[in-house]
Each structure stands twice: as structure tokens, then as C-alpha cells.
Design a protein around this motif. Sequence first.
Motif, PDB file in Angstrom:
ATOM      1  N   ASP A 400      -0.926  19.667 -12.663  1.00 45.39           N
ATOM      2  CA  ASP A 400      -0.368  18.326 -12.476  1.00 45.39           C
ATOM      3  C   ASP A 400       1.152  18.392 -12.303  1.00 45.39           C
ATOM      4  O   ASP A 400       1.725  17.628 -11.526  1.00 45.39           O
ATOM      5  CB  ASP A 400      -0.708  17.439 -13.677  1.00 45.39           C
ATOM      6  CG  ASP A 400      -2.201  17.344 -13.931  1.00 45.39           C
ATOM      7  OD1 ASP A 400      -2.951  17.153 -12.959  1.00 45.39           O
ATOM      8  OD2 ASP A 400      -2.616  17.489 -15.091  1.00 45.39           O
ATOM      9  N   ALA A 401       1.785  19.305 -13.053  1.00 44.32           N
ATOM     10  CA  ALA A 401       3.239  19.464 -12.939  1.00 44.32           C
ATOM     11  C   ALA A 401       3.626  19.920 -11.539  1.00 44.32           C
ATOM     12  O   ALA A 401       4.575  19.396 -10.931  1.00 44.32           O
ATOM     13  CB  ALA A 401       3.737  20.459 -13.977  1.00 44.32           C
ATOM     14  N   VAL A 402       2.907  20.915 -11.026  1.00 43.57           N
ATOM     15  CA  VAL A 402       3.193  21.415  -9.672  1.00 43.57           C
ATOM     16  C   VAL A 402       2.931  20.334  -8.637  1.00 43.57           C
ATOM     17  O   VAL A 402       3.743  20.127  -7.714  1.00 43.57           O
ATOM     18  CB  VAL A 402       2.353  22.683  -9.397  1.00 43.57           C
ATOM     19  CG1 VAL A 402       2.440  23.070  -7.920  1.00 43.57           C
ATOM     20  CG2 VAL A 402       2.815  23.834 -10.273  1.00 43.57           C
ATOM     21  N   SER A 403       1.814  19.625  -8.771  1.00 42.11           N
ATOM     22  CA  SER A 403       1.483  18.566  -7.807  1.00 42.11           C
ATOM     23  C   SER A 403       2.558  17.485  -7.780  1.00 42.11           C
ATOM     24  O   SER A 403       2.981  17.039  -6.701  1.00 42.11           O
ATOM     25  CB  SER A 403       0.128  17.947  -8.167  1.00 42.11           C
ATOM     26  OG  SER A 403      -0.905  18.909  -8.099  1.00 42.11           O
ATOM     27  N   TRP A 404       3.006  17.079  -8.970  1.00 39.53           N
ATOM     28  CA  TRP A 404       4.035  16.039  -9.036  1.00 39.53           C
ATOM     29  C   TRP A 404       5.339  16.516  -8.406  1.00 39.53           C
ATOM     30  O   TRP A 404       5.970  15.794  -7.624  1.00 39.53           O
ATOM     31  CB  TRP A 404       4.271  15.636 -10.492  1.00 39.53           C
ATOM     32  CG  TRP A 404       5.396  14.666 -10.646  1.00 39.53           C
ATOM     33  CD1 TRP A 404       5.381  13.320 -10.383  1.00 39.53           C
ATOM     34  CD2 TRP A 404       6.739  14.977 -11.065  1.00 39.53           C
ATOM     35  NE1 TRP A 404       6.629  12.768 -10.624  1.00 39.53           N
ATOM     36  CE2 TRP A 404       7.475  13.752 -11.040  1.00 39.53           C
ATOM     37  CE3 TRP A 404       7.382  16.148 -11.468  1.00 39.53           C
ATOM     38  CZ2 TRP A 404       8.824  13.704 -11.404  1.00 39.53           C
ATOM     39  CZ3 TRP A 404       8.716  16.092 -11.829  1.00 39.53           C
ATOM     40  CH2 TRP A 404       9.427  14.877 -11.792  1.00 39.53           C
TER      41      TRP A 404
END
Length: 413
Positions: A400-404
Amino acid sequence: MLSHASWSSFLRASSRRSLFFTPPSYLAANVATNTSPSLRRSFQTETTPPSYPEFAFAFDIDGVLLRSSDPLPRAHEALSYLQSQRIPFILLTNGGGKHELDRVSELSEKLSVPLDTSMFVQSHTPFADMDEYKGKTVMVAGGDEDRCRIVAEKYGFKNVVTPADILAAYPDIWPFSRQLLPYYKAFTRPLPAPIDPSSPSTSLKIDAVFVYSDPRDWGLDLQIIKDVLLSQQGIMGTLSPKNGDASLPNKGYQQDGQPPLYFSNPDLLWAAKYHLPRLGQGGFREALEGVWAALTGGEKGGVQLQKIVMGKPHQPTYEFAEKRLVAHRKKLLSQFDGSLGHLKRVYMVGDNPESDILGGNSYRSPLGTDWVSVLVQTGVYVDGTVPAHKPRKIVGGVYDAVSWAVQQEHWKS
């Protein structure tokens, strides 16, 4: 903090270390099996991306990529995606206890991604560049068995003593660990000199104390380190006559040639397999501080425990990590050569507000790079609570961190 000279030599040495470039053949195979169809099509049809990334990542490990030794959900997918896109990242951890080569090999296997020491900074990496102590006798505490001694020797330290070595030679020095002597004798070594306060010139002398990793036998390590700090010039078995002298700075404590004390990381808590956070090296340091205060009067009595604490969230650790990340990015994106622009942002992804988030928020980059703190909910931080230091973003996990972050950068994969 470390002296300016020590950190300068540390940062210079970092630039000499080998760099890593992921072979396109590996990436193609990795992406073909581990990323979504849209990402595969993007990678397979574009041999040269339309633009280079102006951003990068720094990931904590425990609580972000792994929970104890087990990979966290989608950690492999997140790192594989970044490698397929040639988006630079490093692993920045307050963990330690093994040599960088060993740790990177284990992480590569567990996460099923190719990693290299040029992409990895752990808590005691700076100790490798403290050349001023390598010909002297140093004490190394922490870690399993004598693995941290072995790490120190690989760093180039010639004479390394552990608290267990001292216990094996002099069991009366800490009688409460006598039952552990059979265990300790399996890996302890003879001392380079006896403990003989009647002959200080020939007695064991400690020139520096390093806590490499979380101590296993807190009582033993507290006792031995306390003895060294109260000694005369680091000579085991002695007691400095300056201790308690109110006419001297710090009331005479640590004013008689005692060795410097280094801690490799400040983490009070860390995320292990147990569902609640466990005490880390910072807990051991707090225990030592408490014993020191009880013996000396502590800060209320005008006495401090003089020590050097490294690791996240301290500025020099982030400076070194940024230097390594910039060098890795330059190699990874070498096809752009002179056209490669400034690294604008680094997303610091961590689970611990006291180290990862505080460090990312407070770091002032000499290069003007913006460090963006991202807090995941898979480690120390408990969902629904208010973090001690507010991150720029709170997400579920590392993917989720990478996607954001990728969305924030408008990166076209």
C-alpha cells in the motif's frame, strides 16, 4: 553522536563500497512471474522507460517486510515491482547481529528478490569504519553466541572480547549466570590478558565498548559494562579514584580514561512474532541508564551516562543512507548518464514512530531531498492509536505504501 571525523571517514568509506545493478534478464523473469499483467506488458514492451524516477524508497525491515523471519503479505510483490521499474530503494534497519553479506543473503532468499550490500544499511554498519580502534582491545556485547564478535572481526577489529569470555574466565564476576557456563564455553575464547588489579600494566584493558545488537544476558552485560565504566582507564578489576569527585565534570564519572560506549540503535520496542511489541536494544540501554543513575546519583545528582547512540532516527545514519541511495540510483539509472537529475523525494516506509517516522520527519538532507514518512500498520504501530510522531501517510502494509507513493509521483508503469 559520533565525532565529525568519525562520521566523515564513515561517509567516505561508503562511497567505496560495491554497487548493485539488477540484470534486465532477471527483472524480466521476475516481473513475468510476480507482477500484474498490466505491469508485465509495460516492462516487456518498453526497453527504456519514458523518464527516470525522481523518487526512491527506504524501507525498514522488521514490521515492514518481515515479521520476525516471515515475509509480510505482498512484500515480495512491492520490491519486485520497484525493481522492474528501476525505482531505487535501500533497506534501512536498526537491526543487526550478522555481517551485511550474511544478512543480505538471507533477506534475498526470504523475500525472493535479488539484493546487495550496496542497498543495505544496518545498525552497526558504521562500526566498520572506526579504524582508530581496530588495533586495540574492544568489547562487543549483544547478539546470539559470539556472532557479533565474528562481525567485528570481519570489519577488521583484531582483539575482540565479549562479556561471556570474561564470565568463562572469572565465573565469580557474575554468579547469577553460572548455570549458563556450559553454553558459553561452547563459543568463548581465552582472554588476551588476565584481570589483575594488582598489576594494572598487565591487566585486561578495554579501549571501547560496542553494543552491536540486543543483549541476550542483560544481567551479565550490565554488570560487565558497569565495571568498565567505573574502572580506571578501562582496566578491568580497578575502580577509578575520580568517581564521585564533585570538583570534576560529571562528578568525576567517566573522567579517568574510561573507554567510549557505543550503542548501535535506540529502539525501545520492535515487532517480533509475538502479537505485542518486544523490548529491543533501547530497553537494555534504559536498564543500564537506571543502574547508572542508582549508582552515581544520575541526572538529578549532576551525573550523566556518557554514550554515543547511533541508528534511526539520528541524522548521521540518514545522511549515510541517503549517500548510499544516491550512489545506487546513479548506477541503476546509468543509461541516463549526465542527464540524470536530482533525487527529489525519498519515501521512508517504517512501522516504528519513534525511529522510522521521527527520523524521516526530522532529517534535514544536505542535498535538499524531501524525505516523506509513511507508517505501516504491520509492526509496532497499533491501528487506532495516535502515533508519537505524525507521519505524512498511514497505510496498511508495504505494498500500500508503494502504491500510494507511485500515485503521488504520477509514475506511469
